[in-house]
Design a protein around this motif. Structure first.
Motif, mmCIF file in Angstrom:
data_model
loop_
_atom_site.group_PDB
_atom_site.id
_atom_site.type_symbol
_atom_site.label_atom_id
_atom_site.label_comp_id
_atom_site.label_asym_id
_atom_site.label_seq_id
_atom_site.Cartn_x
_atom_site.Cartn_y
_atom_site.Cartn_z
ATOM 1 N N SER A 127 0.765 -1.243 0.000
ATOM 2 C CA SER A 127 0.000 0.000 0.000
ATOM 3 C C SER A 127 0.805 1.308 0.000
ATOM 4 C CB SER A 127 -0.979 -0.028 1.169
ATOM 5 O OG SER A 127 -1.435 1.237 1.457
ATOM 6 N N THR A 155 -0.133 -7.346 17.810
ATOM 7 C CA THR A 155 -0.645 -7.894 16.547
ATOM 8 C C THR A 155 0.441 -8.716 15.856
ATOM 9 O OG1 THR A 155 -1.909 -7.316 14.558
ATOM 10 C CG2 THR A 155 -0.058 -5.896 15.084
ATOM 11 N N VAL A 156 0.022 -9.388 14.818
ATOM 12 C CA VAL A 156 0.973 -10.157 13.993
ATOM 13 C C VAL A 156 0.926 -9.579 12.586
ATOM 14 C CG1 VAL A 156 1.434 -12.432 12.965
ATOM 15 C CG2 VAL A 156 0.717 -12.264 15.365
ATOM 16 N N LEU A 157 2.089 -9.324 12.012
ATOM 17 C CA LEU A 157 2.140 -8.769 10.654
ATOM 18 C C LEU A 157 2.706 -9.805 9.694
ATOM 19 C CD1 LEU A 157 3.486 -5.153 11.397
ATOM 20 C CD2 LEU A 157 1.122 -5.863 11.044
ATOM 21 N N GLU A 207 -1.851 7.961 7.362
ATOM 22 C CA GLU A 207 -3.029 7.152 7.725
ATOM 23 C C GLU A 207 -2.595 6.000 8.634
ATOM 24 O OE1 GLU A 207 -6.827 5.385 5.306
ATOM 25 O OE2 GLU A 207 -4.858 4.833 4.590
ATOM 26 N N LEU A 255 -3.634 4.944 12.454
ATOM 27 C CA LEU A 255 -4.214 3.635 12.759
ATOM 28 C C LEU A 255 -3.441 2.898 13.852
ATOM 29 C CD1 LEU A 255 -5.088 2.372 9.159
ATOM 30 C CD2 LEU A 255 -6.619 3.386 10.827
ATOM 31 N N LEU A 272 -6.201 1.635 18.577
ATOM 32 C CA LEU A 272 -7.439 1.685 17.791
ATOM 33 C C LEU A 272 -8.196 0.357 17.829
ATOM 34 C CD1 LEU A 272 -9.189 3.422 16.006
ATOM 35 C CD2 LEU A 272 -7.787 2.788 14.073
ATOM 36 N N ARG A 273 -7.439 -0.750 17.873
ATOM 37 C CA ARG A 273 -8.066 -2.073 17.926
ATOM 38 C C ARG A 273 -8.902 -2.206 19.211
ATOM 39 N NH1 ARG A 273 -7.666 -7.407 19.475
ATOM 40 N NH2 ARG A 273 -7.927 -8.893 17.776
ATOM 41 N N PRO A 318 -14.654 0.672 13.191
ATOM 42 C CA PRO A 318 -13.300 1.200 13.438
ATOM 43 C C PRO A 318 -13.050 2.514 12.715
ATOM 44 C CG PRO A 318 -13.216 -0.762 12.048
ATOM 45 C CD PRO A 318 -14.617 -0.646 12.539
ATOM 46 N N ILE A 359 -11.379 -6.339 12.682
ATOM 47 C CA ILE A 359 -10.676 -5.088 12.982
ATOM 48 C C ILE A 359 -9.210 -5.195 12.547
ATOM 49 C CG2 ILE A 359 -9.879 -3.543 14.844
ATOM 50 C CD1 ILE A 359 -12.538 -4.199 16.289
ATOM 51 N N ASP A 360 -8.589 -6.336 12.818
ATOM 52 C CA ASP A 360 -7.199 -6.540 12.386
ATOM 53 C C ASP A 360 -7.077 -6.386 10.874
ATOM 54 O OD1 ASP A 360 -6.151 -6.903 14.881
ATOM 55 O OD2 ASP A 360 -6.438 -9.077 14.886
ATOM 56 N N TRP A 405 -9.137 -4.792 8.925
ATOM 57 C CA TRP A 405 -9.435 -3.396 8.597
ATOM 58 C C TRP A 405 -8.189 -2.518 8.824
ATOM 59 C CZ3 TRP A 405 -9.474 1.418 10.829
ATOM 60 C CH2 TRP A 405 -10.225 2.402 10.183
ATOM 61 N N LEU A 406 -7.464 -2.797 9.901
ATOM 62 C CA LEU A 406 -6.284 -1.990 10.228
ATOM 63 C C LEU A 406 -5.137 -2.214 9.250
ATOM 64 C CD1 LEU A 406 -6.181 -2.414 14.117
ATOM 65 C CD2 LEU A 406 -6.538 -0.279 12.896
ATOM 66 N N ASN A 407 -5.008 -3.438 8.769
ATOM 67 C CA ASN A 407 -3.815 -3.784 7.984
ATOM 68 C C ASN A 407 -4.044 -3.878 6.482
ATOM 69 O OD1 ASN A 407 -2.071 -4.021 10.268
ATOM 70 N ND2 ASN A 407 -3.140 -5.921 10.772
ATOM 71 N N PRO A 442 -5.640 -1.789 3.395
ATOM 72 C CA PRO A 442 -6.324 -0.587 2.877
ATOM 73 C C PRO A 442 -7.435 -0.936 1.886
ATOM 74 C CG PRO A 442 -3.943 -0.394 2.665
ATOM 75 C CD PRO A 442 -4.218 -1.795 3.091
ATOM 76 N N ARG A 501 -10.460 -1.721 3.786
ATOM 77 C CA ARG A 501 -11.041 -0.482 4.358
ATOM 78 C C ARG A 501 -11.930 0.217 3.341
ATOM 79 N NH1 ARG A 501 -6.006 0.282 7.028
ATOM 80 N NH2 ARG A 501 -5.169 1.783 5.551
#
Lengths: 438, 67
Positions: free
Chosen positions: A16, A76-78, A131, A135, A188-189, A204, B10-11, B13-15, B17, B20
């Protein structure tokens, strides 16, 4: 272009913040990235460290861990395509979390200088990164804010007040719920989950927009409040317009006038808002209009007459006095509603000098008191003009009478201009409040 | 919709775009595509979702004198 660079470009196009349209910039970005391989359990970033770069997950996954008084917890996990480590670069603050590889993970690292260079040339990337900053925030209420809930047409509305800046913010009941949770601990979560529990809505976006509005208005301290200005690209046109605007609209502000206004109102003017006084002034204004128009003939002859009347110099103090009375009308009406006069002052507004009273505290009142404050200036101004008109009647035929008539005619025009809703003067605020539903 | 499902949404939605913007444009389609079971009450809540915030910064009220 090497094969590695090509595959990086293909990868970046799917991520993104880096969906950059300019192929040359994308190529430069791809070349500036550094490959990093991590084994399971490797710590990539440590909370509290100074950041020098941000990272993209190419394959594998990482966990974000935050340490607080209760210990370390996974936030969180990415996975593939996620970016992390950007907050420390954009806000010039230490790393706010520890990042650990959950499996063998491949990353791309972008240094701060390279990030700054790309941000300066790609507005889309700037927007997306900001953004992301919002977040991933843990916003906190700014200290010293006060709030007041008023019910308008059956609906509660809360107005926040920053007493130091004289700034105000209106919140719906949902917005108030979010505001009350902004303690710097919830992200935010957490907030979106609590919002769901309370209102049974997956929203959200609503929570994010509420926070973004509060941060940009200075009521909440968040990531955007600590933005590293050197990372924000500035356009020449934007800076030029900002300078032009400050040149065409400037003010000299006198603060701490409220105690004085309070004393003046209670000592001399509290009777002014009584019904008998208002009936008297309505009658008085009627007489003033009648007298002015009954002398219309002599006023016209003044306009076509010749010679310089030294009494015309009196127009200067009369005008200054009328300005003072007009502004006192606004200020004392604010006091009549028990609100605070935040400041008074003078300045320049596009093409004319201005004198003003900051009546923002009236946001804590409903619309009719707000309209009353806006119209009070022209109203007391009118009383003063009609008083001068009455004087002209008693000294008819004299040169001074002519000056009074000229002043009266000019002041009627000034009042009409002040009530013009197209310009941002009293009439504008009155109409705006009249149309408002709260 | 369970608490866990909301957390996962939510996860995402946050990660993501793309998720979203898709959710903003057509929330019903997104929820159906994700095969999330919503109760009658939750569908109503989703449909009446207000995307326009009524919260706002109130501008400074400066009662100026036109001269």
């Amino acid at each position: 272009m090497t094969r590695g660079s090509l595959s990086r470009i293909e990868f970046l196009k799917q991520v993104s913040p880096f969906q950059i349209k300019d192929p040359r910039l994308l190529d430069q970005l791809a070349k500036s990235l550094q490959d990093i391989s991590c084994q399971t359990g490797d710590v990539i970033l440590r909370q509290g460290e100074i950041g020098d770069g941000c990272f993209l997950v190419v394959s594998g996954s990482v966990e974000i861990l935050q340490q607080d008084e209760k210990g370390e917890k996974q936030v969180t996990v990415l996975e593939k395509g996620s970016l992390f480590g950007e907050t420390a670069l954009l806000t010039n603050s230490p790393r706010n979390a520890t990042v650990r590889a959950l499996e063998n993970t491949q990353l791309l690292k972008l240094n701060k200088e390279d990030l700054r260079r790309v941000m300066g040339r790609d507005p889309h990337m700037v927007r997306t990164l900001f953004e992301l900053l919002n977040l991933r925030d843990r916003p906190c209420q700014k200290k010293g804010m006060t709030s007041q809930t008023i019910t308008v047409e059956g609906f509660p509305t809360t107005v926040l007040k920053d007493p130091v800046r004289g700034a105000y913010y209106r919140l719906s009941p949902e917005g108030l719920f979010v505001w009350q949770l902004l303690d710097g601990l919830h992200n935010l979560r957490d907030l979106a989950l609590l919002y769901f529990q309370k209102f049974h809505q997956f929203a959200p976006h609503t929570v994010a927009e509420t926070i973004a509005g509060l941060v940009s208005s200075g009521f909440v301290v968040g990531n955007m409040s600590h933005l590293d200005e050197t990372m924000v690209p500035k356009s020449f046109l934007g800076q030029f317009l900002k300078k032009m605007s400050s040149f065409l609209q400037w003010k000299i502000m006198i603060r701490n006038v409220d105690p004085f206004m309070e004393r003046v109102y209670h000592k001399y003017f509290h009777w002014f808002t009584t019904w008998p006084a208002q009936l008297f002034f309505i009658f008085f204004n009627g007489i003033g209009f009648f007298i002015f128009f009954s002398q219309w003939g002599s006023f016209r002859s003044l306009l076509v007459g010749d010679g310089w009347n030294y009494f015309l110099l009196l127009l200067i103090p009369l005008t200054l006095l009328s300005i003072f009375i007009h502004e006192m009308g606004h200020a004392l009406t604010v006091k009549a509603f028990g609100r605070e006069v935040l400041s008074v002052g003078l300045g320049w507004y596009w093409i004319s000098p201005i004198f003003y009273v900051d009546t923002s505290d009236m946001w804590l009142e409903q619309r009719w008191p707000r309209i009353a404050v806006s119209l009070a200036g022209p109203y007391v101004h009118l009383i003063f003009i009609n008083f001068i008109s009455l004087i002209s009647f008693f000294i008819q035929g004299s040169e001074l009478s002519g000056v009074c008539l000229i002043f009266t005619a000019g002041s009627y025009l000034v009042i009409l201009m002040n009530l013009n809703p197209i310009l941002k003067y009293d009439g504008y605020y009155a109409l705006q409040d009249f149309q408002a539903s709260h | 919709m369970s608490y866990e499902t909301v957390g996962k949404l939510i996860d995402k939605w946050l990660n993501d775009p793309g998720f979203r913007s898709a959710l903003r444009e057509n929330p019903e389609a997104v929820i159906k595509k994700m095969k999330i079971n919503l109760s009658e009450e939750e569908w109503v809540a989703l449909k009446k979702m207000d995307w326009n915030m009524s919260d706002e910064a109130l501008s400074q009220r400066v009662n100026k004198f036109f001269s």
